[in-house]
Write an enzyme that holds these catalytic residues in place. Sequence first.
Site, PDB file in Angstrom:
ATOM      1  N   SER A  17      -8.024  -2.642  -3.540  1.00  0.00           N
ATOM      2  CA  SER A  17      -8.747  -1.364  -3.511  1.00  0.00           C
ATOM      3  C   SER A  17      -9.809  -1.317  -4.594  1.00  0.00           C
ATOM      4  CB  SER A  17      -7.800  -0.185  -3.733  1.00  0.00           C
ATOM      5  OG  SER A  17      -6.951  -0.032  -2.647  1.00  0.00           O
ATOM      6  N   TYR A  22      -1.901   1.503   9.617  1.00  0.00           N
ATOM      7  CA  TYR A  22      -2.893   0.474   9.313  1.00  0.00           C
ATOM      8  C   TYR A  22      -3.378  -0.213  10.570  1.00  0.00           C
ATOM      9  CZ  TYR A  22      -1.766   1.451   4.578  1.00  0.00           C
ATOM     10  OH  TYR A  22      -1.590   2.116   3.407  1.00  0.00           O
ATOM     11  N   GLN A  25      -0.744   2.408  -6.096  1.00  0.00           N
ATOM     12  CA  GLN A  25      -2.197   2.594  -5.951  1.00  0.00           C
ATOM     13  C   GLN A  25      -2.981   2.147  -7.177  1.00  0.00           C
ATOM     14  OE1 GLN A  25      -2.678   6.593  -4.554  1.00  0.00           O
ATOM     15  NE2 GLN A  25      -3.476   5.911  -2.594  1.00  0.00           N
ATOM     16  N   ASP A  74      -3.567  -1.723  -7.472  1.00  0.00           N
ATOM     17  CA  ASP A  74      -4.052  -2.393  -6.271  1.00  0.00           C
ATOM     18  C   ASP A  74      -5.420  -3.044  -6.504  1.00  0.00           C
ATOM     19  OD1 ASP A  74      -4.909  -3.078  -3.758  1.00  0.00           O
ATOM     20  OD2 ASP A  74      -4.134  -1.280  -2.807  1.00  0.00           O
ATOM     21  N   ARG A  92       0.858  -1.195   0.000  1.00  0.00           N
ATOM     22  CA  ARG A  92       0.000   0.000   0.000  1.00  0.00           C
ATOM     23  C   ARG A  92       0.886   1.234   0.000  1.00  0.00           C
ATOM     24  NH1 ARG A  92      -4.016  -2.086   4.672  1.00  0.00           N
ATOM     25  NH2 ARG A  92      -5.662  -2.887   3.351  1.00  0.00           N
TER      26      ARG A  92
HETATM   27  P1  NAD Z   1      -8.809  -2.849   5.156  1.00  0.00           P
HETATM   28  O1  NAD Z   1      -9.651  -3.503   4.109  1.00  0.00           O
HETATM   29  O2  NAD Z   1      -7.561  -3.516   5.598  1.00  0.00           O
HETATM   30  O3  NAD Z   1      -9.718  -2.629   6.461  1.00  0.00           O
HETATM   31  C1  NAD Z   1     -10.936  -1.946   6.402  1.00  0.00           C
HETATM   32  C2  NAD Z   1     -11.037  -0.949   7.548  1.00  0.00           C
HETATM   33  O4  NAD Z   1     -11.305  -1.643   8.771  1.00  0.00           O
HETATM   34  C3  NAD Z   1      -9.776  -0.130   7.810  1.00  0.00           C
HETATM   35  O5  NAD Z   1     -10.094   1.242   7.695  1.00  0.00           O
HETATM   36  C4  NAD Z   1      -9.377  -0.507   9.232  1.00  0.00           C
HETATM   37  O6  NAD Z   1      -8.783   0.569   9.942  1.00  0.00           O
HETATM   38  C5  NAD Z   1     -10.728  -0.900   9.818  1.00  0.00           C
HETATM   39  N1  NAD Z   1     -10.666  -1.672  11.068  1.00  0.00           N
HETATM   40  C6  NAD Z   1      -9.800  -2.664  11.416  1.00  0.00           C
HETATM   41  N2  NAD Z   1     -10.074  -3.116  12.656  1.00  0.00           N
HETATM   42  C7  NAD Z   1     -11.150  -2.426  13.100  1.00  0.00           C
HETATM   43  C8  NAD Z   1     -11.917  -2.442  14.304  1.00  0.00           C
HETATM   44  N3  NAD Z   1     -11.620  -3.259  15.315  1.00  0.00           N
HETATM   45  N4  NAD Z   1     -12.962  -1.579  14.415  1.00  0.00           N
HETATM   46  C9  NAD Z   1     -13.266  -0.723  13.406  1.00  0.00           C
HETATM   47  N5  NAD Z   1     -12.580  -0.664  12.241  1.00  0.00           N
HETATM   48  C10 NAD Z   1     -11.541  -1.489  12.102  1.00  0.00           C
HETATM   49  O7  NAD Z   1      -8.500  -1.354   4.765  1.00  0.00           O
HETATM   50  P2  NAD Z   1      -8.345  -0.748   3.300  1.00  0.00           P
HETATM   51  O8  NAD Z   1      -9.668  -0.545   2.701  1.00  0.00           O
HETATM   52  O9  NAD Z   1      -7.372  -1.548   2.552  1.00  0.00           O
HETATM   53  O10 NAD Z   1      -7.751   0.702   3.608  1.00  0.00           O
HETATM   54  C11 NAD Z   1      -6.974   1.041   4.731  1.00  0.00           C
HETATM   55  C12 NAD Z   1      -6.216   2.339   4.423  1.00  0.00           C
HETATM   56  O11 NAD Z   1      -5.210   2.076   3.487  1.00  0.00           O
HETATM   57  C13 NAD Z   1      -7.055   3.466   3.832  1.00  0.00           C
HETATM   58  O12 NAD Z   1      -6.651   4.671   4.387  1.00  0.00           O
HETATM   59  C14 NAD Z   1      -6.715   3.423   2.369  1.00  0.00           C
HETATM   60  O13 NAD Z   1      -6.880   4.661   1.730  1.00  0.00           O
HETATM   61  C15 NAD Z   1      -5.277   3.016   2.431  1.00  0.00           C
HETATM   62  N6  NAD Z   1      -4.860   2.311   1.198  1.00  0.00           N
HETATM   63  C16 NAD Z   1      -3.760   2.797   0.548  1.00  0.00           C
HETATM   64  C17 NAD Z   1      -3.336   2.150  -0.621  1.00  0.00           C
HETATM   65  C18 NAD Z   1      -2.130   2.648  -1.366  1.00  0.00           C
HETATM   66  O14 NAD Z   1      -1.601   3.671  -0.992  1.00  0.00           O
HETATM   67  N7  NAD Z   1      -1.689   1.941  -2.381  1.00  0.00           N
HETATM   68  C19 NAD Z   1      -4.010   1.014  -1.078  1.00  0.00           C
HETATM   69  C20 NAD Z   1      -5.103   0.528  -0.352  1.00  0.00           C
HETATM   70  C21 NAD Z   1      -5.515   1.207   0.804  1.00  0.00           C
END
Ligand code: NAD
Length: 375
Positions: free
Chosen positions: A131, A228, A125, A128, A120
């Site tokens: 995402s 994360y 991005q 991915d 990530r």
């Molecule tokens: P994810 O699918 O791993 O998790 C989904 C969400 O669940 C996350 O926001 C996490 O904080 C939340 N979570 C975990 N445990 C929890 C709990 N006990 N209670 C409530 N919420 C909880 O997350 P994701 O969709 O992959 O995204 C996470 C972050 O990473 C975001 O900010 C996203 O923008 C970023 N991201 C960046 C890139 C990149 O830069 N290439 C790619 C994917 C995601």
Amino acid sequence: MKIAVLKEETGETRCAAIPETVKKFIALAADVMVESGAGEGASVADSDFTAAGATVGTRADVLKDADVILTVSGPDSRTLAGAKPGALLVGGLDPLRRRQEIFAYAGAGLEALAMEWMPRITRAQSMDILSSQSNLAGYKAVLEAAAAYGRAFPMMMTAAGTVSPAKVFVMGVGVAGLQAIATAKRLGAQVSATDVRSATREQIQSLGAKPIFVENVPGIEGEGSGGYATEMSPEYQKAQAELVSSHIAKQDIVITTALIPGRPAPRLISDDQVASMRQGSVIVDLAADAGGNVEGTHAGERTASHGVTIIGASNLARSLAADSSALFARNLYNFLSAFWDKEQGRPVLPDDDEIVKAIRLTRDGKLVNERLSGA
Ligand code: NAD
């Protein structure tokens, strides 16, 4: 340089290429060969691929001499007979759950690249797949909830009286959760949301939803690699459970999306909390495949518990195959083209590159990924 696009196994509706990406690969001077019927589930006909410049043929035809094999969900290794040793197998390979298949890819001399292990980082991005597919799943989760809910989402003022807006609570505000909030808002619901990462508070507010956060115990600060989600302390979990208990009893729809990279999904809703919701409420658990955020969730199944419908959503992106294929196919193109060496006319993957190190599973007949060998 030949690129093969496989027809996926039964149940997988998506396709690893679309005519647009076929044209772009051809512009890089590659030949593209598509297995007949590969685009069927995604509403792309063989003739659409041919019109884009690809050749359509049988599995054996497309595998013969292929340098790169594109897939959405990883083929049965026995169907890859005839593939050239050293060929790249690129797609969603689900390495931890398909270890035996990954060994078999190594045995066949393939260089397997698991796109779901894309780091990530900003540079990755556009490559991915998690995402791109989560975004569509977040949208579809809300539509599934709306379809199963025996009431309306928006407030309606009618001559026969007022219909109150649905109250939607989104738990986990990553890519899927943000899209779920936006979709529920568009449908006119009153939306609230929670996460353990404090950075999501502003994102929730910017979508016009209400943040519901544990205030007395610190959550996770910041964004990016350090920010994360991890497993939270028992103290945080207790405070979160209390907060959820008081909030959830007033909600009509709950969408849970909470995941912890590399771990089972955290349990966020107990059976008692489900029982506290009013009859006819709906919970969609997008974490069902990772064990579920909700007690009593079964992946791929719809169950009723205390009068509440619990949908164990499994791979919702498959139900939007035309769009999910387009995004997936572009992720694959963006990855391969970023590493394309114009002089050699093929992708060159440096051993010390952060992306390559993260996603390369096998090479020269061996497992080469620490995450897999240590698992
Ligand atoms: P994810 O699918 O791993 O998790 C989904 C969400 O669940 C996350 O926001 C996490 O904080 C939340 N979570 C975990 N445990 C929890 C709990 N006990 N209670 C409530 N919420 C909880 O997350 P994701 O969709 O992959 O995204 C996470 C972050 O990473 C975001 O900010 C996203 O923008 C970023 N991201 C960046 C890139 C990149 O830069 N290439 C790619 C994917 C995601």
